[in-house]
Design a protein around this motif. Structure first.
Motif, PDB file in Angstrom:
ATOM      1  N   GLN A  80      61.637 126.512  54.687  1.00 13.49           N
ATOM      2  CA  GLN A  80      60.901 125.588  53.827  1.00 13.49           C
ATOM      3  C   GLN A  80      60.679 124.311  54.626  1.00 13.49           C
ATOM      4  OE1 GLN A  80      62.870 124.569  50.175  1.00 13.49           O
ATOM      5  NE2 GLN A  80      61.153 123.364  49.444  1.00 13.49           N
ATOM      6  N   SER A  81      59.393 123.940  54.784  1.00 12.94           N
ATOM      7  CA  SER A  81      59.063 122.727  55.531  1.00 12.94           C
ATOM      8  C   SER A  81      57.792 122.118  54.953  1.00 12.94           C
ATOM      9  CB  SER A  81      58.861 123.061  57.016  1.00 12.94           C
ATOM     10  OG  SER A  81      57.681 123.795  57.200  1.00 12.94           O
ATOM     11  N   ALA A  82      57.349 121.022  55.557  1.00 22.45           N
ATOM     12  CA  ALA A  82      56.126 120.368  55.107  1.00 22.45           C
ATOM     13  C   ALA A  82      54.918 121.300  55.215  1.00 22.45           C
ATOM     14  CB  ALA A  82      55.884 119.107  55.928  1.00 22.45           C
ATOM     15  N   SER A  83      54.974 122.256  56.136  1.00 23.75           N
ATOM     16  CA  SER A  83      53.854 123.186  56.299  1.00 23.75           C
ATOM     17  C   SER A  83      53.912 124.351  55.314  1.00 23.75           C
ATOM     18  CB  SER A  83      53.819 123.730  57.735  1.00 23.75           C
ATOM     19  OG  SER A  83      54.971 124.490  58.009  1.00 23.75           O
ATOM     20  N   GLY A  84      54.971 124.426  54.511  1.00 16.57           N
ATOM     21  CA  GLY A  84      55.051 125.471  53.497  1.00 16.57           C
ATOM     22  C   GLY A  84      56.326 126.284  53.591  1.00 16.57           C
ATOM     23  N   THR A  85      56.297 127.412  52.903  1.00 13.90           N
ATOM     24  CA  THR A  85      57.446 128.306  52.859  1.00 13.90           C
ATOM     25  C   THR A  85      57.061 129.623  53.521  1.00 13.90           C
ATOM     26  OG1 THR A  85      58.152 127.301  50.785  1.00 13.90           O
ATOM     27  CG2 THR A  85      59.077 129.454  51.302  1.00 13.90           C
ATOM     28  N   SER A  86      57.996 130.177  54.292  1.00 13.86           N
ATOM     29  CA  SER A  86      57.729 131.459  54.929  1.00 13.86           C
ATOM     30  C   SER A  86      59.038 132.233  55.081  1.00 13.86           C
ATOM     31  CB  SER A  86      57.075 131.274  56.300  1.00 13.86           C
ATOM     32  OG  SER A  86      57.977 130.648  57.190  1.00 13.86           O
ATOM     33  N   ALA A  87      58.888 133.509  55.370  1.00 12.37           N
ATOM     34  CA  ALA A  87      60.054 134.366  55.603  1.00 12.37           C
ATOM     35  C   ALA A  87      59.768 135.223  56.823  1.00 12.37           C
ATOM     36  CB  ALA A  87      60.326 135.241  54.393  1.00 12.37           C
ATOM     37  N   SER A  88      60.781 135.399  57.653  1.00  7.24           N
ATOM     38  CA  SER A  88      60.680 136.234  58.850  1.00  7.24           C
ATOM     39  C   SER A  88      61.921 137.097  58.932  1.00  7.24           C
ATOM     40  CB  SER A  88      60.601 135.378  60.118  1.00  7.24           C
ATOM     41  OG  SER A  88      59.469 134.552  60.096  1.00  7.24           O
ATOM     42  N   ALA A  89      61.771 138.256  59.550  1.00  3.45           N
ATOM     43  CA  ALA A  89      62.913 139.152  59.702  1.00  3.45           C
ATOM     44  C   ALA A  89      62.794 139.937  60.996  1.00  3.45           C
ATOM     45  CB  ALA A  89      63.003 140.100  58.521  1.00  3.45           C
ATOM     46  N   GLN A  90      63.923 140.232  61.578  1.00  2.59           N
ATOM     47  CA  GLN A  90      64.029 141.094  62.747  1.00  2.59           C
ATOM     48  C   GLN A  90      65.178 142.045  62.485  1.00  2.59           C
ATOM     49  OE1 GLN A  90      62.391 141.197  65.798  1.00  2.59           O
ATOM     50  NE2 GLN A  90      60.921 139.717  65.016  1.00  2.59           N
ATOM     51  N   SER A  91      65.026 143.280  62.911  1.00  2.00           N
ATOM     52  CA  SER A  91      66.132 144.222  62.808  1.00  2.00           C
ATOM     53  C   SER A  91      65.933 145.302  63.842  1.00  2.00           C
ATOM     54  CB  SER A  91      66.212 144.838  61.407  1.00  2.00           C
ATOM     55  OG  SER A  91      65.081 145.631  61.152  1.00  2.00           O
ATOM     56  N   GLY A  92      67.010 145.995  64.147  1.00  2.21           N
ATOM     57  CA  GLY A  92      66.910 147.082  65.104  1.00  2.21           C
ATOM     58  C   GLY A  92      68.271 147.557  65.536  1.00  2.21           C
ATOM     59  N   ASP A  93      68.240 148.579  66.344  1.00  2.00           N
ATOM     60  CA  ASP A  93      69.467 149.112  66.903  1.00  2.00           C
ATOM     61  C   ASP A  93      69.822 148.317  68.151  1.00  2.00           C
ATOM     62  OD1 ASP A  93      69.585 151.056  64.932  1.00  2.00           O
ATOM     63  OD2 ASP A  93      68.433 152.491  66.114  1.00  2.00           O
ATOM     64  N   PHE A  94      71.108 148.292  68.489  1.00  2.00           N
ATOM     65  CA  PHE A  94      71.537 147.662  69.724  1.00  2.00           C
ATOM     66  C   PHE A  94      72.487 148.609  70.436  1.00  2.00           C
ATOM     67  CE2 PHE A  94      74.810 146.373  66.750  1.00  2.00           C
ATOM     68  CZ  PHE A  94      75.981 146.430  67.487  1.00  2.00           C
ATOM     69  N   ASN A  95      72.607 148.389  71.725  1.00  2.00           N
ATOM     70  CA  ASN A  95      73.472 149.219  72.547  1.00  2.00           C
ATOM     71  C   ASN A  95      74.180 148.323  73.555  1.00  2.00           C
ATOM     72  OD1 ASN A  95      74.719 151.367  73.771  1.00  2.00           O
ATOM     73  ND2 ASN A  95      72.877 152.196  74.717  1.00  2.00           N
ATOM     74  N   GLY A  96      75.460 148.539  73.757  1.00  2.00           N
ATOM     75  CA  GLY A  96      76.201 147.755  74.736  1.00  2.00           C
ATOM     76  C   GLY A  96      76.546 146.358  74.276  1.00  2.00           C
ATOM     77  N   GLY A  97      76.483 146.095  72.988  1.00  2.00           N
ATOM     78  CA  GLY A  97      76.857 144.777  72.489  1.00  2.00           C
ATOM     79  C   GLY A  97      75.784 143.718  72.629  1.00  2.00           C
ATOM     80  N   LYS A  98      74.574 144.082  73.049  1.00  2.00           N
ATOM     81  CA  LYS A  98      73.493 143.108  73.224  1.00  2.00           C
ATOM     82  C   LYS A  98      72.496 143.239  72.087  1.00  2.00           C
ATOM     83  CE  LYS A  98      74.891 141.787  77.292  1.00  2.00           C
ATOM     84  NZ  LYS A  98      75.677 140.610  77.401  1.00  2.00           N
ATOM     85  N   LEU A  99      72.383 142.182  71.269  1.00  2.00           N
ATOM     86  CA  LEU A  99      71.411 142.184  70.179  1.00  2.00           C
ATOM     87  C   LEU A  99      70.064 141.728  70.716  1.00  2.00           C
ATOM     88  CD1 LEU A  99      73.492 140.506  67.331  1.00  2.00           C
ATOM     89  CD2 LEU A  99      73.411 142.901  68.004  1.00  2.00           C
ATOM     90  N   GLY A 100      69.002 142.187  70.113  1.00  2.00           N
ATOM     91  CA  GLY A 100      67.659 141.755  70.480  1.00  2.00           C
ATOM     92  C   GLY A 100      67.065 140.969  69.335  1.00  2.00           C
TER      93      GLY A 100
END
Length: 134
Positions: free
Chosen positions: A73-93
């Motif tokens: 929520q900011s002066a430019s409005g409201t938005s939503a974003s999401a990222q998800s996925g599998d990871f391997n070796g302890g490294k998130l993307g």
């Protein structure tokens, strides 16, 4: 003794670089839910556009799934974003970028391949402050 002034100059440059690096990111800590997780959370860049990067630090190589959801929520409005996925070796993307100043609701979950919870984070933060307030 010119070598002393060289050492002092090097120390000043290294200290300035360390301060500059620490000013570029802040950490929103998550809750570790497994003994193999030493730390987890989201790194937040301190530039005009804040880039949020999920992370975990593990004592062994892990694989699984992560999700990161951000409501802004900011002066430019409201938005939503999401990222998800599998990871391997302890490294998130994945990353989410938001403009400043803004108020954010950040939620992150990380689970192992077997479905065991590894980390969770649910916080409200204010990116309008010099330091993140949670």
């Amino acid at each position: 003794m010119p070598w002393i002034s060289n050492i002092l100059a090097s120390a000043i440059v290294l200290a300035a670089q360390a301060d500059d690096a620490s000013m570029k990111e802040q950490i929103i800590p998550g809750e570790s839910l497994d003994s193999r997780i030493s730390a987890c959370g989201v790194q937040v860049g301190r530039n005009e556009i804040a880039v949020l990067r999920p992370f975990i630090e593990t004592s062994e190589q892990l694989s699984g799934h992560f999700s990161l959801a951000v409501k802004k929520q900011s002066a430019s409005g409201t938005s939503a974003s999401a990222q998800s996925g599998d990871f391997n070796g302890g490294k998130l993307g994945g990353t989410v970028a938001v403009d400043r100043p803004a108020k954010l609701s950040v939620e992150m979950t990380v689970t192992a391949t077997d479905g065991k919870p590894l980390c969770r984070l649910a916080k409200e933060i204010d990116l309008g402050e010099p330091e993140i307030r949670t």
